[in-house]
Design a protein around this motif. Structure first.
Motif, PDB file in Angstrom:
ATOM      1  N   SER A 154       0.831  -1.202   0.000  1.00 51.57           N
ATOM      2  CA  SER A 154       0.000   0.000   0.000  1.00 51.57           C
ATOM      3  C   SER A 154       0.868   1.255   0.000  1.00 51.57           C
ATOM      4  CB  SER A 154      -0.918  -0.008   1.222  1.00 51.57           C
ATOM      5  OG  SER A 154      -1.686   1.169   1.271  1.00 51.57           O
ATOM      6  N   HIS A 155       1.951   1.237   0.816  1.00 53.70           N
ATOM      7  CA  HIS A 155       2.869   2.386   0.839  1.00 53.70           C
ATOM      8  C   HIS A 155       3.537   2.580  -0.520  1.00 53.70           C
ATOM      9  CE1 HIS A 155       2.083   2.880   4.968  1.00 53.70           C
ATOM     10  NE2 HIS A 155       2.891   1.935   5.433  1.00 53.70           N
ATOM     11  N   ASP A 156       3.961   1.478  -1.133  1.00 55.91           N
ATOM     12  CA  ASP A 156       4.596   1.576  -2.452  1.00 55.91           C
ATOM     13  C   ASP A 156       3.622   2.131  -3.484  1.00 55.91           C
ATOM     14  OD1 ASP A 156       6.896   0.553  -1.401  1.00 55.91           O
ATOM     15  OD2 ASP A 156       6.490  -1.513  -2.027  1.00 55.91           O
ATOM     16  N   ARG A 157       2.373   1.701  -3.413  1.00 54.01           N
ATOM     17  CA  ARG A 157       1.379   2.201  -4.366  1.00 54.01           C
ATOM     18  C   ARG A 157       1.174   3.707  -4.184  1.00 54.01           C
ATOM     19  NH1 ARG A 157      -4.597  -0.071  -3.824  1.00 54.01           N
ATOM     20  NH2 ARG A 157      -4.384   1.169  -1.925  1.00 54.01           N
ATOM     21  N   GLU A 158       1.146   4.156  -2.923  1.00 56.59           N
ATOM     22  CA  GLU A 158       0.999   5.591  -2.680  1.00 56.59           C
ATOM     23  C   GLU A 158       2.185   6.362  -3.253  1.00 56.59           C
ATOM     24  OE1 GLU A 158       0.522   5.989   1.481  1.00 56.59           O
ATOM     25  OE2 GLU A 158      -1.527   5.191   1.519  1.00 56.59           O
ATOM     26  N   LYS A 159       3.397   5.808  -3.104  1.00 57.07           N
ATOM     27  CA  LYS A 159       4.575   6.477  -3.662  1.00 57.07           C
ATOM     28  C   LYS A 159       4.475   6.572  -5.189  1.00 57.07           C
ATOM     29  CE  LYS A 159       7.757   5.072   0.006  1.00 57.07           C
ATOM     30  NZ  LYS A 159       8.956   4.250   0.337  1.00 57.07           N
ATOM     31  N   ILE A 160       4.052   5.479  -5.812  1.00 60.80           N
ATOM     32  CA  ILE A 160       3.915   5.473  -7.277  1.00 60.80           C
ATOM     33  C   ILE A 160       2.869   6.487  -7.716  1.00 60.80           C
ATOM     34  CG2 ILE A 160       3.174   4.074  -9.243  1.00 60.80           C
ATOM     35  CD1 ILE A 160       4.419   1.668  -7.824  1.00 60.80           C
ATOM     36  N   GLN A 161       1.761   6.560  -6.988  1.00 59.16           N
ATOM     37  CA  GLN A 161       0.712   7.522  -7.340  1.00 59.16           C
ATOM     38  C   GLN A 161       1.218   8.955  -7.208  1.00 59.16           C
ATOM     39  OE1 GLN A 161      -2.536   6.425  -4.771  1.00 59.16           O
ATOM     40  NE2 GLN A 161      -3.353   4.929  -6.220  1.00 59.16           N
ATOM     41  N   ARG A 162       1.984   9.213  -6.129  1.00 57.71           N
ATOM     42  CA  ARG A 162       2.534  10.567  -5.974  1.00 57.71           C
ATOM     43  C   ARG A 162       3.511  10.891  -7.097  1.00 57.71           C
ATOM     44  NH1 ARG A 162       2.545   9.147  -0.380  1.00 57.71           N
ATOM     45  NH2 ARG A 162       4.743   8.520  -0.486  1.00 57.71           N
ATOM     46  N   ALA A 163       4.317   9.911  -7.507  1.00 55.02           N
ATOM     47  CA  ALA A 163       5.252  10.136  -8.619  1.00 55.02           C
ATOM     48  C   ALA A 163       4.495  10.427  -9.910  1.00 55.02           C
ATOM     49  CB  ALA A 163       6.152   8.912  -8.794  1.00 55.02           C
ATOM     50  N   ARG A 164       3.390   9.709 -10.128  1.00 49.52           N
ATOM     51  CA  ARG A 164       2.580   9.957 -11.323  1.00 49.52           C
ATOM     52  C   ARG A 164       1.977  11.360 -11.290  1.00 49.52           C
ATOM     53  NH1 ARG A 164      -0.833   4.279 -11.955  1.00 49.52           N
ATOM     54  NH2 ARG A 164       0.901   3.005 -12.788  1.00 49.52           N
ATOM     55  N   GLU A 165       1.530  11.788 -10.129  1.00 48.44           N
ATOM     56  CA  GLU A 165       0.984  13.143 -10.013  1.00 48.44           C
ATOM     57  C   GLU A 165       2.036  14.192 -10.334  1.00 48.44           C
ATOM     58  OE1 GLU A 165      -2.042  14.168  -9.543  1.00 48.44           O
ATOM     59  OE2 GLU A 165      -2.843  12.135  -9.458  1.00 48.44           O
ATOM     60  N   ARG A 166       3.250  13.965  -9.827  1.00 49.41           N
ATOM     61  CA  ARG A 166       4.325  14.923 -10.130  1.00 49.41           C
ATOM     62  C   ARG A 166       4.642  14.942 -11.623  1.00 49.41           C
ATOM     63  NH1 ARG A 166       6.416  13.071  -5.081  1.00 49.41           N
ATOM     64  NH2 ARG A 166       7.692  11.493  -6.126  1.00 49.41           N
ATOM     65  N   LEU A 167       4.611  13.769 -12.283  1.00 50.34           N
ATOM     66  CA  LEU A 167       4.854  13.718 -13.717  1.00 50.34           C
ATOM     67  C   LEU A 167       3.763  14.463 -14.481  1.00 50.34           C
ATOM     68  CD1 LEU A 167       6.065  10.036 -14.219  1.00 50.34           C
ATOM     69  CD2 LEU A 167       7.408  12.122 -14.543  1.00 50.34           C
ATOM     70  N   ARG A 168       2.503  14.280 -14.035  1.00 50.36           N
ATOM     71  CA  ARG A 168       1.405  14.999 -14.704  1.00 50.36           C
ATOM     72  C   ARG A 168       1.587  16.512 -14.548  1.00 50.36           C
ATOM     73  NH1 ARG A 168      -1.940  11.065 -11.948  1.00 50.36           N
ATOM     74  NH2 ARG A 168      -2.556   9.372 -13.371  1.00 50.36           N
ATOM     75  N   GLU A 169       1.963  16.936 -13.331  1.00 52.68           N
ATOM     76  CA  GLU A 169       2.184  18.367 -13.118  1.00 52.68           C
ATOM     77  C   GLU A 169       3.333  18.869 -13.990  1.00 52.68           C
ATOM     78  OE1 GLU A 169       2.836  18.822  -8.990  1.00 52.68           O
ATOM     79  OE2 GLU A 169       0.761  18.389  -8.415  1.00 52.68           O
ATOM     80  N   THR A 170       4.399  18.075 -14.094  1.00 55.92           N
ATOM     81  CA  THR A 170       5.538  18.471 -14.928  1.00 55.92           C
ATOM     82  C   THR A 170       5.134  18.576 -16.394  1.00 55.92           C
ATOM     83  OG1 THR A 170       7.054  17.369 -13.392  1.00 55.92           O
ATOM     84  CG2 THR A 170       7.883  17.865 -15.591  1.00 55.92           C
ATOM     85  N   ASP A 171       4.356  17.590 -16.866  1.00 54.10           N
ATOM     86  CA  ASP A 171       3.872  17.634 -18.249  1.00 54.10           C
ATOM     87  C   ASP A 171       3.019  18.867 -18.494  1.00 54.10           C
ATOM     88  OD1 ASP A 171       5.174  15.319 -18.861  1.00 54.10           O
ATOM     89  OD2 ASP A 171       3.430  14.020 -18.549  1.00 54.10           O
ATOM     90  N   ALA A 172       2.150  19.182 -17.514  1.00 56.70           N
ATOM     91  CA  ALA A 172       1.290  20.357 -17.664  1.00 56.70           C
ATOM     92  C   ALA A 172       2.126  21.630 -17.725  1.00 56.70           C
ATOM     93  CB  ALA A 172       0.289  20.421 -16.519  1.00 56.70           C
TER      94      ALA A 172
END
Length: 217
Positions: A154-172
């Motif tokens: 569950s912790h690893d999944r949260e980390k992956i989700q946060r990384a994806r959010e940062r990538l989306r923000e970077t793309d934006a």
């Protein structure tokens, strides 16, 4: 959470101490007093089992990093509970033999043989109970390991989700920067074209002025 566990611990300690005292009194009593004492001990043993179940549930709610100490204490309490139940079985066997002798008038020789047989059966039951307890403990430890693995996942999944959010923000942000640069480049090209047009107009006007000036002479 640990305060609830400690409260159950205190209740269990008081209850088991009372049970131990009453088990010791069973062989010394006779008649209805002995029957009543046996019934009371049975009721208290059931209460002790319920307390152990409540304590087990509390241990499962404790964070994994703090659970080891409480699990060790639970094993000790279960061993104590097993000893109480074994002592009570021996006490009940003695009690049953006395009642049977009173009712049937046995001379005591057959009673001794039956008691030995019952004690042997009791030991077998205790061995089976210990094997079941060991299997249950393995199941509990396996469940704890599974819970820890699920928590880690569950912790690893949260980390992956946060990384994806940062990538989306970077793309934006990159998309926004790209649009700004494109607009700036378009304005620069437009300004250069305007400068060229103005330069052509100025040159043309200058040449026409020179032409008419020369022609007028």
């Amino acid at each position: 959470m640990s305060s609830d566990f400690e409260s159950y611990e205190q209740d269990f300690a008081v209850l088991t101490a009372d049970i131990t005292g009453r088990i010791g009194k069973v062989p010394k009593l006779v008649g209805d007093e002995k029957k009543q004492m046996v019934a009371n001990v049975e009721k208290q043993l059931e209460e002790a089992r319920e307390l152990l179940e409540q304590m087990e549930l509390e241990v499962r709610e404790i964070p994994p990093q703090s659970r080891g100490m409480y699990s060790s204490r639970m094993r000790s309490y279960k061993q104590e509970m097993g000893k109480l139940e074994a002592d009570f079985k021996r006490s009940r066997i003695a009690y049953s033999d006395e009642v049977r002798n009173e009712l049937l008038g046995d001379d005591g020789n057959s009673s001794e043989n039956q008691r030995a047989h019952l004690l042997d059966n009791t030991e077998r039951l205790e061995r089976s109970s210990r094997r079941l307890e060991a299997g249950y403990q393995i199941a509990v430890e396996t469940e704890q390991i599974g819970q820890e693995m699920l928590e880690n996942l569950s912790h690893d999944r949260e980390k992956i989700q946060r990384a994806r959010e940062r990538l989306r923000e970077t793309d934006a942000n990159l998309g926004k920067s790209s649009r700004i640069l494109t607009g700036m480049l378009r304005r620069i090209i437009q300004n250069r074209i305007l400068i060229v047009v103005l330069a052509v107009i100025i040159i043309f006007t200058t040449m026409m002025a020179i032409y008419f000036s020369v022609r007028g002479r």
